[in-house]
Design a protein around this motif. Structure first.
Motif, PDB file in Angstrom:
ATOM      1  N   GLU A  87     -12.672 -49.056 -43.644  1.00 51.91           N
ATOM      2  CA  GLU A  87     -13.652 -47.781 -43.622  1.00 51.91           C
ATOM      3  C   GLU A  87     -13.022 -46.728 -43.144  1.00 51.91           C
ATOM      4  OE1 GLU A  87     -17.153 -47.143 -40.315  1.00 51.91           O
ATOM      5  OE2 GLU A  87     -17.992 -48.361 -42.049  1.00 51.91           O
ATOM      6  N   LEU A  88     -13.431 -45.687 -44.088  1.00 52.12           N
ATOM      7  CA  LEU A  88     -12.841 -43.957 -43.696  1.00 52.12           C
ATOM      8  C   LEU A  88     -13.996 -43.150 -43.680  1.00 52.12           C
ATOM      9  CD1 LEU A  88     -10.369 -43.947 -46.858  1.00 52.12           C
ATOM     10  CD2 LEU A  88     -10.013 -44.929 -44.650  1.00 52.12           C
ATOM     11  N   ARG A  89     -13.767 -42.364 -42.397  1.00 56.07           N
ATOM     12  CA  ARG A  89     -14.800 -41.317 -41.901  1.00 56.07           C
ATOM     13  C   ARG A  89     -14.201 -40.067 -42.502  1.00 56.07           C
ATOM     14  NH1 ARG A  89     -19.442 -40.543 -40.406  1.00 56.07           N
ATOM     15  NH2 ARG A  89     -19.671 -42.622 -39.400  1.00 56.07           N
ATOM     16  N   LEU A  90     -14.983 -39.267 -43.434  1.00 51.89           N
ATOM     17  CA  LEU A  90     -14.487 -37.834 -44.112  1.00 51.89           C
ATOM     18  C   LEU A  90     -15.679 -37.196 -44.529  1.00 51.89           C
ATOM     19  CD1 LEU A  90     -14.065 -37.894 -47.566  1.00 51.89           C
ATOM     20  CD2 LEU A  90     -13.341 -40.126 -46.783  1.00 51.89           C
ATOM     21  N   ARG A  91     -15.615 -36.094 -44.206  1.00 51.56           N
ATOM     22  CA  ARG A  91     -16.777 -34.970 -44.522  1.00 51.56           C
ATOM     23  C   ARG A  91     -17.936 -35.339 -44.014  1.00 51.56           C
ATOM     24  NH1 ARG A  91     -14.931 -31.788 -49.345  1.00 51.56           N
ATOM     25  NH2 ARG A  91     -12.861 -32.642 -49.878  1.00 51.56           N
ATOM     26  N   GLY A  92     -17.803 -36.071 -42.674  1.00 45.07           N
ATOM     27  CA  GLY A  92     -19.321 -36.583 -42.183  1.00 45.07           C
ATOM     28  C   GLY A  92     -19.907 -37.668 -42.702  1.00 45.07           C
ATOM     29  N   ALA A  93     -19.216 -38.634 -43.566  1.00 49.79           N
ATOM     30  CA  ALA A  93     -19.638 -39.812 -44.122  1.00 49.79           C
ATOM     31  C   ALA A  93     -18.489 -40.705 -43.996  1.00 49.79           C
ATOM     32  CB  ALA A  93     -20.041 -39.572 -45.591  1.00 49.79           C
ATOM     33  N   ALA A  94     -19.193 -41.999 -44.042  1.00 54.29           N
ATOM     34  CA  ALA A  94     -18.188 -43.126 -43.916  1.00 54.29           C
ATOM     35  C   ALA A  94     -18.087 -44.028 -45.235  1.00 54.29           C
ATOM     36  CB  ALA A  94     -18.627 -44.178 -42.712  1.00 54.29           C
ATOM     37  N   ILE A  95     -17.145 -44.200 -45.869  1.00 51.27           N
ATOM     38  CA  ILE A  95     -16.926 -44.882 -47.074  1.00 51.27           C
ATOM     39  C   ILE A  95     -16.105 -45.981 -46.663  1.00 51.27           C
ATOM     40  CG2 ILE A  95     -17.228 -42.835 -48.294  1.00 51.27           C
ATOM     41  CD1 ILE A  95     -14.271 -42.735 -49.049  1.00 51.27           C
ATOM     42  N   SER A  96     -16.057 -46.870 -47.673  1.00 50.79           N
ATOM     43  CA  SER A  96     -15.330 -48.341 -47.408  1.00 50.79           C
ATOM     44  C   SER A  96     -14.626 -48.170 -48.955  1.00 50.79           C
ATOM     45  CB  SER A  96     -16.284 -49.472 -47.647  1.00 50.79           C
ATOM     46  OG  SER A  96     -16.777 -49.623 -46.058  1.00 50.79           O
ATOM     47  N   VAL A  97     -13.417 -48.475 -48.635  1.00 50.40           N
ATOM     48  CA  VAL A  97     -12.361 -48.674 -50.197  1.00 50.40           C
ATOM     49  C   VAL A  97     -11.621 -49.814 -49.913  1.00 50.40           C
ATOM     50  CG1 VAL A  97     -12.245 -46.311 -50.480  1.00 50.40           C
ATOM     51  CG2 VAL A  97     -10.553 -47.239 -49.129  1.00 50.40           C
ATOM     52  N   ARG A  98     -11.112 -50.258 -50.969  1.00 54.84           N
ATOM     53  CA  ARG A  98     -10.239 -51.599 -51.137  1.00 54.84           C
ATOM     54  C   ARG A  98      -8.885 -51.036 -50.594  1.00 54.84           C
ATOM     55  NH1 ARG A  98     -13.149 -52.207 -56.040  1.00 54.84           N
ATOM     56  NH2 ARG A  98     -14.847 -53.603 -55.702  1.00 54.84           N
ATOM     57  N   LYS A  99      -8.023 -52.017 -50.355  1.00 53.49           N
ATOM     58  CA  LYS A  99      -6.467 -51.532 -50.124  1.00 53.49           C
ATOM     59  C   LYS A  99      -5.926 -51.380 -51.486  1.00 53.49           C
ATOM     60  CE  LYS A  99      -5.343 -54.175 -45.999  1.00 53.49           C
ATOM     61  NZ  LYS A  99      -4.634 -55.287 -45.530  1.00 53.49           N
ATOM     62  N   SER A 100      -6.287 -51.676 -52.600  1.00 55.12           N
ATOM     63  CA  SER A 100      -5.578 -51.451 -53.803  1.00 55.12           C
ATOM     64  C   SER A 100      -6.034 -50.120 -54.370  1.00 55.12           C
ATOM     65  CB  SER A 100      -6.116 -52.568 -54.966  1.00 55.12           C
ATOM     66  OG  SER A 100      -7.550 -52.521 -54.958  1.00 55.12           O
ATOM     67  N   GLU A 101      -7.169 -49.704 -53.806  1.00 51.94           N
ATOM     68  CA  GLU A 101      -7.515 -48.272 -54.179  1.00 51.94           C
ATOM     69  C   GLU A 101      -6.913 -47.089 -53.311  1.00 51.94           C
ATOM     70  OE1 GLU A 101     -11.883 -48.624 -53.485  1.00 51.94           O
ATOM     71  OE2 GLU A 101     -12.123 -49.064 -55.642  1.00 51.94           O
ATOM     72  N   ALA A 102      -6.596 -47.688 -52.153  1.00 48.77           N
ATOM     73  CA  ALA A 102      -5.945 -46.757 -51.273  1.00 48.77           C
ATOM     74  C   ALA A 102      -4.332 -46.799 -51.466  1.00 48.77           C
ATOM     75  CB  ALA A 102      -6.153 -47.281 -49.811  1.00 48.77           C
ATOM     76  N   GLN A 103      -4.042 -47.603 -52.160  1.00 49.09           N
ATOM     77  CA  GLN A 103      -2.425 -47.557 -52.479  1.00 49.09           C
ATOM     78  C   GLN A 103      -2.290 -46.435 -53.325  1.00 49.09           C
ATOM     79  OE1 GLN A 103      -1.475 -51.603 -54.145  1.00 49.09           O
ATOM     80  NE2 GLN A 103      -1.367 -52.152 -51.760  1.00 49.09           N
ATOM     81  N   ILE A 104      -2.984 -45.770 -54.257  1.00 49.45           N
ATOM     82  CA  ILE A 104      -2.851 -44.675 -55.043  1.00 49.45           C
ATOM     83  C   ILE A 104      -2.489 -43.401 -54.405  1.00 49.45           C
ATOM     84  CG2 ILE A 104      -3.571 -45.964 -56.855  1.00 49.45           C
ATOM     85  CD1 ILE A 104      -5.901 -44.127 -57.123  1.00 49.45           C
ATOM     86  N   LEU A 105      -3.138 -43.431 -53.062  1.00 48.38           N
ATOM     87  CA  LEU A 105      -3.155 -42.124 -52.446  1.00 48.38           C
ATOM     88  C   LEU A 105      -1.819 -41.619 -51.735  1.00 48.38           C
ATOM     89  CD1 LEU A 105      -6.268 -42.618 -50.268  1.00 48.38           C
ATOM     90  CD2 LEU A 105      -6.299 -41.036 -52.063  1.00 48.38           C
ATOM     91  N   ILE A 106      -1.553 -40.352 -51.942  1.00 49.64           N
ATOM     92  CA  ILE A 106      -0.081 -39.729 -51.291  1.00 49.64           C
ATOM     93  C   ILE A 106      -0.688 -39.163 -50.260  1.00 49.64           C
ATOM     94  CG2 ILE A 106       1.516 -38.158 -51.636  1.00 49.64           C
ATOM     95  CD1 ILE A 106       1.471 -38.649 -54.545  1.00 49.64           C
ATOM     96  N   LEU A 107      -0.369 -39.641 -49.012  1.00 48.01           N
ATOM     97  CA  LEU A 107      -0.829 -39.138 -47.827  1.00 48.01           C
ATOM     98  C   LEU A 107       0.203 -38.495 -46.812  1.00 48.01           C
ATOM     99  CD1 LEU A 107      -2.892 -42.490 -46.907  1.00 48.01           C
ATOM    100  CD2 LEU A 107      -3.809 -40.331 -47.954  1.00 48.01           C
ATOM    101  N   GLU A 108      -0.374 -37.655 -45.731  1.00 44.49           N
ATOM    102  CA  GLU A 108       0.488 -37.012 -44.738  1.00 44.49           C
ATOM    103  C   GLU A 108      -0.261 -37.528 -43.430  1.00 44.49           C
ATOM    104  OE1 GLU A 108       2.277 -32.778 -44.264  1.00 44.49           O
ATOM    105  OE2 GLU A 108      -0.031 -32.760 -44.477  1.00 44.49           O
ATOM    106  N   PRO A 109       0.531 -38.080 -42.367  1.00 43.63           N
ATOM    107  CA  PRO A 109      -0.106 -38.407 -41.036  1.00 43.63           C
ATOM    108  C   PRO A 109      -0.263 -36.728 -40.561  1.00 43.63           C
ATOM    109  CG  PRO A 109       2.279 -38.734 -41.179  1.00 43.63           C
ATOM    110  CD  PRO A 109       2.117 -38.147 -42.433  1.00 43.63           C
ATOM    111  N   CYS A 110      -1.706 -37.037 -39.681  1.00 44.49           N
ATOM    112  CA  CYS A 110      -1.939 -35.899 -38.937  1.00 44.49           C
ATOM    113  C   CYS A 110      -1.994 -35.933 -37.597  1.00 44.49           C
ATOM    114  CB  CYS A 110      -3.676 -35.449 -39.323  1.00 44.49           C
ATOM    115  SG  CYS A 110      -3.734 -35.059 -40.971  1.00 44.49           S
TER     116      CYS A 110
END
Length: 85
Positions: free
Chosen positions: A62-85
């Motif tokens: 579960e991710l919280r962004l823009r005031g909402a909570a969304i659930s994503v599968r690990k396979s979906e999250a794997q296509i993201l390019i991220l930077e730690p904050c």
């Protein structure tokens, strides 16, 4: 497991500890269906999200962004390019 190059994280196995914050830099080449779904949910380049929960077996997360909570599968999250904050 994550691959880190020049401070940018490429998720090879989506491992997100609860409470960690990340900034989306973009998307890896991959399934356009997942990319479209994530974009529709507000996961756009530049957005910052926080991992709020991980299911007992590790999928989905579960991710919280823009005031909402969304659930994503690990396979979906794997296509993201991220930077730690």
């Amino acid at each position: 497991m994550a691959l880190i190059q020049r401070g940018v994280v490429f998720m090879t196995e989506a491992v997100f500890p609860v409470g960690s914050s990340w900034r989306v830099q973009g998307y890896q080449k991959g399934s356009t269906d997942y990319r479209k779904r994530l974009l529709a949910l507000g996961v756009t380049p530049g957005v910052i999200f926080t991992v709020t929960r991980v299911a007992p077996l590790g999928d989905p997360i579960e991710l919280r962004l823009r005031g909402a909570a969304i659930s994503v599968r690990k396979s979906e999250a794997q296509i993201l390019i991220l930077e730690p904050c």
